[in-house]
Design a protein around this motif. Structure first.
Motif, PDB file in Angstrom:
ATOM      1  N   PRO A 165     -19.317   1.379 -25.101  1.00 29.95           N
ATOM      2  CA  PRO A 165     -18.303   1.158 -24.062  1.00 29.95           C
ATOM      3  C   PRO A 165     -17.396   2.370 -23.866  1.00 29.95           C
ATOM      4  O   PRO A 165     -16.959   2.656 -22.743  1.00 29.95           O
ATOM      5  N   LEU A 166     -17.122   3.090 -24.920  1.00 31.94           N
ATOM      6  CA  LEU A 166     -16.295   4.293 -24.811  1.00 31.94           C
ATOM      7  C   LEU A 166     -16.990   5.367 -23.978  1.00 31.94           C
ATOM      8  O   LEU A 166     -16.376   6.011 -23.143  1.00 31.94           O
ATOM      9  N   LYS A 167     -18.299   5.526 -24.163  1.00 32.13           N
ATOM     10  CA  LYS A 167     -19.076   6.496 -23.371  1.00 32.13           C
ATOM     11  C   LYS A 167     -19.069   6.113 -21.894  1.00 32.13           C
ATOM     12  O   LYS A 167     -18.953   6.968 -21.028  1.00 32.13           O
ATOM     13  N   ARG A 168     -19.174   4.826 -21.604  1.00 34.25           N
ATOM     14  CA  ARG A 168     -19.145   4.370 -20.216  1.00 34.25           C
ATOM     15  C   ARG A 168     -17.790   4.669 -19.572  1.00 34.25           C
ATOM     16  O   ARG A 168     -17.726   5.116 -18.433  1.00 34.25           O
ATOM     17  N   ILE A 169     -16.742   4.426 -20.316  1.00 37.44           N
ATOM     18  CA  ILE A 169     -15.393   4.685 -19.797  1.00 37.44           C
ATOM     19  C   ILE A 169     -15.213   6.171 -19.525  1.00 37.44           C
ATOM     20  O   ILE A 169     -14.689   6.569 -18.475  1.00 37.44           O
ATOM     21  N   VAL A 170     -15.667   7.015 -20.443  1.00 37.22           N
ATOM     22  CA  VAL A 170     -15.571   8.465 -20.262  1.00 37.22           C
ATOM     23  C   VAL A 170     -16.414   8.903 -19.069  1.00 37.22           C
ATOM     24  O   VAL A 170     -15.978   9.718 -18.242  1.00 37.22           O
ATOM     25  N   LEU A 171     -17.623   8.375 -18.934  1.00 38.64           N
ATOM     26  CA  LEU A 171     -18.507   8.725 -17.824  1.00 38.64           C
ATOM     27  C   LEU A 171     -17.882   8.324 -16.478  1.00 38.64           C
ATOM     28  O   LEU A 171     -17.904   9.099 -15.521  1.00 38.64           O
ATOM     29  N   VAL A 172     -17.295   7.130 -16.414  1.00 39.84           N
ATOM     30  CA  VAL A 172     -16.642   6.673 -15.187  1.00 39.84           C
ATOM     31  C   VAL A 172     -15.435   7.564 -14.869  1.00 39.84           C
ATOM     32  O   VAL A 172     -15.207   7.942 -13.716  1.00 39.84           O
ATOM     33  N   ALA A 173     -14.662   7.923 -15.877  1.00 33.16           N
ATOM     34  CA  ALA A 173     -13.483   8.769 -15.666  1.00 33.16           C
ATOM     35  C   ALA A 173     -13.883  10.154 -15.173  1.00 33.16           C
ATOM     36  O   ALA A 173     -13.276  10.697 -14.237  1.00 33.16           O
ATOM     37  N   VAL A 174     -14.918  10.732 -15.782  1.00 33.85           N
ATOM     38  CA  VAL A 174     -15.392  12.055 -15.360  1.00 33.85           C
ATOM     39  C   VAL A 174     -15.929  11.987 -13.933  1.00 33.85           C
ATOM     40  O   VAL A 174     -15.658  12.869 -13.104  1.00 33.85           O
ATOM     41  N   SER A 175     -16.677  10.933 -13.612  1.00 31.54           N
ATOM     42  CA  SER A 175     -17.207  10.765 -12.250  1.00 31.54           C
ATOM     43  C   SER A 175     -16.075  10.643 -11.238  1.00 31.54           C
ATOM     44  O   SER A 175     -16.137  11.228 -10.160  1.00 31.54           O
ATOM     45  N   ALA A 176     -15.051   9.895 -11.587  1.00 30.00           N
ATOM     46  CA  ALA A 176     -13.914   9.728 -10.678  1.00 30.00           C
ATOM     47  C   ALA A 176     -13.202  11.051 -10.430  1.00 30.00           C
ATOM     48  O   ALA A 176     -12.806  11.352  -9.298  1.00 30.00           O
ATOM     49  N   VAL A 177     -13.053  11.856 -11.483  1.00 36.05           N
ATOM     50  CA  VAL A 177     -12.411  13.165 -11.333  1.00 36.05           C
ATOM     51  C   VAL A 177     -13.257  14.077 -10.454  1.00 36.05           C
ATOM     52  O   VAL A 177     -12.731  14.778  -9.576  1.00 36.05           O
ATOM     53  N   VAL A 198     -15.477  13.160  -8.075  1.00 34.43           N
ATOM     54  CA  VAL A 198     -15.420  12.669  -6.699  1.00 34.43           C
ATOM     55  C   VAL A 198     -14.077  13.037  -6.055  1.00 34.43           C
ATOM     56  O   VAL A 198     -14.030  13.471  -4.906  1.00 34.43           O
ATOM     57  N   ALA A 199     -12.989  12.888  -6.795  1.00 34.73           N
ATOM     58  CA  ALA A 199     -11.667  13.254  -6.267  1.00 34.73           C
ATOM     59  C   ALA A 199     -11.589  14.752  -5.978  1.00 34.73           C
ATOM     60  O   ALA A 199     -11.003  15.166  -4.971  1.00 34.73           O
ATOM     61  N   GLY A 200     -12.189  15.564  -6.836  1.00 39.62           N
ATOM     62  CA  GLY A 200     -12.203  17.015  -6.614  1.00 39.62           C
ATOM     63  C   GLY A 200     -12.997  17.393  -5.378  1.00 39.62           C
ATOM     64  O   GLY A 200     -12.572  18.251  -4.592  1.00 39.62           O
ATOM     65  N   ILE A 201     -14.137  16.739  -5.189  1.00 42.26           N
ATOM     66  CA  ILE A 201     -14.965  17.005  -4.007  1.00 42.26           C
ATOM     67  C   ILE A 201     -14.219  16.581  -2.736  1.00 42.26           C
ATOM     68  O   ILE A 201     -14.199  17.311  -1.737  1.00 42.26           O
ATOM     69  N   ALA A 202     -13.589  15.414  -2.773  1.00 44.72           N
ATOM     70  CA  ALA A 202     -12.831  14.929  -1.610  1.00 44.72           C
ATOM     71  C   ALA A 202     -11.658  15.854  -1.296  1.00 44.72           C
ATOM     72  O   ALA A 202     -11.374  16.151  -0.135  1.00 44.72           O
ATOM     73  N   SER A 203     -10.998  16.334  -2.336  1.00 37.05           N
ATOM     74  CA  SER A 203      -9.871  17.247  -2.139  1.00 37.05           C
ATOM     75  C   SER A 203     -10.341  18.567  -1.521  1.00 37.05           C
ATOM     76  O   SER A 203      -9.691  19.101  -0.616  1.00 37.05           O
ATOM     77  N   ALA A 204     -11.473  19.074  -1.992  1.00 37.39           N
ATOM     78  CA  ALA A 204     -12.020  20.318  -1.437  1.00 37.39           C
ATOM     79  C   ALA A 204     -12.411  20.127   0.028  1.00 37.39           C
ATOM     80  O   ALA A 204     -12.163  21.006   0.866  1.00 37.39           O
TER      81      ALA A 204
END
Length: 196
Positions: A7-19, A21-27
């Motif tokens: 579950p910790l790996k999933r949380i980290v993977l989701v957090a990294v994915s969110a960051v 996606v947010a970076g791509i949207a910001s760019a």
């Protein structure tokens, strides 16, 4: 122990994915803002030049008190036409041209995946001038470098709500010729515009 890490790996993977996606949207938003600012600046410059040329033409008109030579009136055979021209000249000499305004909007396209560019121009009581300037504005919109998909370029005259549009893929090659100094590009853009 392995069960607790999953579950910790999933949380980290989701957090990294969110960051990411947010970076791509910001760019992407930054690219759109840069395009918008460059287009607004170039369109305002062209609009000011267009208005200045219109004012020069208005001042070059013959004085309202000047008489047209009699032979010209006799050749035309209509005194009413001479009077109409004189009245139009008197009106245009008294009326000053209000400043033209321009606003550029970039929004999500309803027709394709990407953005649409809308240039809103205010030219009070000058529909003919707007129709003459619209191809230049469309060429400016297609000539500004961009790094995002664009669907259509819309041109709107605010006081009359007259709208023209052109697909960006059709406008881009004409804009390349326009940037190279080809004067025929303006006429080609006039033909490419679809009026509503």
């Amino acid at each position: 122990m392995r069960m607790e890490l999953r579950p910790l790996k999933r949380i980290v993977l989701v957090a990294v994915s969110a960051v990411l996606v947010a970076g791509i949207a910001s760019a992407q938003n930054k690219r759109i803002r840069n395009y918008l600012q460059a287009l607004e600046k170039s369109t305002e410059k062209e609009l000011a030049a267009f208005q200045a040329s219109m004012m020069e033409v208005a001042t070059e008109q013959p004085d309202a008190t000047e008489e047209t030579p009699a032979p010209v009136v006799r050749r035309r055979g209509r005194r009413g036409e001479l009077m109409r021209v004189t009245r139009l000249t008197e009106i245009s000499a008294k009326r000053t041209i209000e400043p033209f305004e321009c606003v550029v909007i970039v929004g999500d396209s309803q027709d394709m995946d990407g953005q649409d560019v809308e240039i809103r121009i205010t030219m009070p009581d000058m529909l003919d001038a707007f129709m003459a300037f619209a191809p230049i504005a469309a060429l400016e919109a297609a000539a500004v470098p961009h790094k995002f998909p664009v669907g259509f370029i819309y041109l709107r005259e605010e006081t009359t709500d007259r709208i023209a549009r052109v697909a960006f893929v059709d406008a881009e090659p004409i804009a390349g010729r326009y940037l190279a100094g080809d004067e025929a590009a303006i006429e080609d853009m006039k033909e490419a515009l679809i009026w509503h």
